[in-house]
Design an enzyme around this catalytic site. Structure first.
Site, PDB file in Angstrom:
ATOM      1  N   CYS A  42       0.806  -1.226   0.000  1.00  0.00           N
ATOM      2  CA  CYS A  42       0.000   0.000   0.000  1.00  0.00           C
ATOM      3  C   CYS A  42       0.835   1.270   0.000  1.00  0.00           C
ATOM      4  CB  CYS A  42      -0.993  -0.010   1.163  1.00  0.00           C
ATOM      5  SG  CYS A  42      -0.253  -0.022   2.816  1.00  0.00           S
ATOM      6  N   HIS A  96      -2.168   1.113   7.097  1.00  0.00           N
ATOM      7  CA  HIS A  96      -2.649   0.921   5.731  1.00  0.00           C
ATOM      8  C   HIS A  96      -2.986   2.288   5.135  1.00  0.00           C
ATOM      9  CE1 HIS A  96      -4.179  -1.298   2.337  1.00  0.00           C
ATOM     10  NE2 HIS A  96      -5.308  -0.612   2.373  1.00  0.00           N
ATOM     11  N   HIS A 131      -5.934   1.000  -3.613  1.00  0.00           N
ATOM     12  CA  HIS A 131      -4.957   0.609  -2.603  1.00  0.00           C
ATOM     13  C   HIS A 131      -4.463  -0.798  -2.894  1.00  0.00           C
ATOM     14  CE1 HIS A 131      -7.834  -1.969  -0.150  1.00  0.00           C
ATOM     15  NE2 HIS A 131      -8.591  -1.439  -1.084  1.00  0.00           N
TER      16      HIS A 131
END
Length: 168
Positions: A73, A125, A137
């Site tokens: 990510c 994240h 993502h």
């Protein structure tokens, strides 16, 4: 005499081999120093960032990855910003979150970053907002994918949102 020269050369080689040509980043300004003078501004820059991110859709997830062979990510957001704007974001999501100007979820614009805390209270994240309530993502299970930020899972784990102040 030859033995002294030998040890001298070996010592020099050892010291030079241990030095690194990469400089460690110690503050926010050093990230900004990689900023290229892009001709794109405002919405055109935002669109270019989103378009580049969309080119990564379907790339498999790889922890620590930064290439089309596999990416994670923060590698995705870092790579996209660097390629489009010449802007070097920090390598991990928590550092990226601290590096950006905090904005509310209601003020998200294309190209802004969205941070999540999954199975932790810490940011771990990041996704890139692409507009219309969606983000792109790198998902561990699906690779680079698009999801709706209003999905129950992402609402539950939402931490914060941020904008690169040097660009916008």
């Amino acid at each position: 005499m030859k033995l002294k020269h030998f040890f001298f050369i070996v010592t020099i080689l050892l010291f030079t081999a241990c030095s690194s040509s990469k400089q460690s980043v110690t503050n926010e300004n050093s990230y900004q120093s990689t900023l290229n003078q892009t001709k794109l501004k405002g919405d055109k820059l935002r669109d270019a960032i989103v378009n580049e991110a969309l080119k990564w859709k379907g790339v498999k997830y790889k922890s620590g990855g930064e290439s089309r062979k596999g990416i994670d990510c923060s590698g995705l957001t870092m790579t996209v910003y660097n390629k489009v704007a010449g802007y070097k974001l920090p390598r991990n999501s928590a550092a990226q979150q601290k590096h950006l100007k905090s904005i509310s979820k209601k003020k998200l614009k294309k190209g802004d970053l969205i941070f999540f805390s999954i199975k932790s209270k810490k940011v771990n994240h990041v996704g890139l907002y692409i507009g219309n309530g969606k983000m792109i993502h790198a998902s561990k299970s699906r690779g680079v994918a698009i999801d709706n930020i209003s999905d129950k899972y992402y609402v539950k784990h939402y931490h914060s949102s941020g904008r690169v102040k040097a660009l916008f």
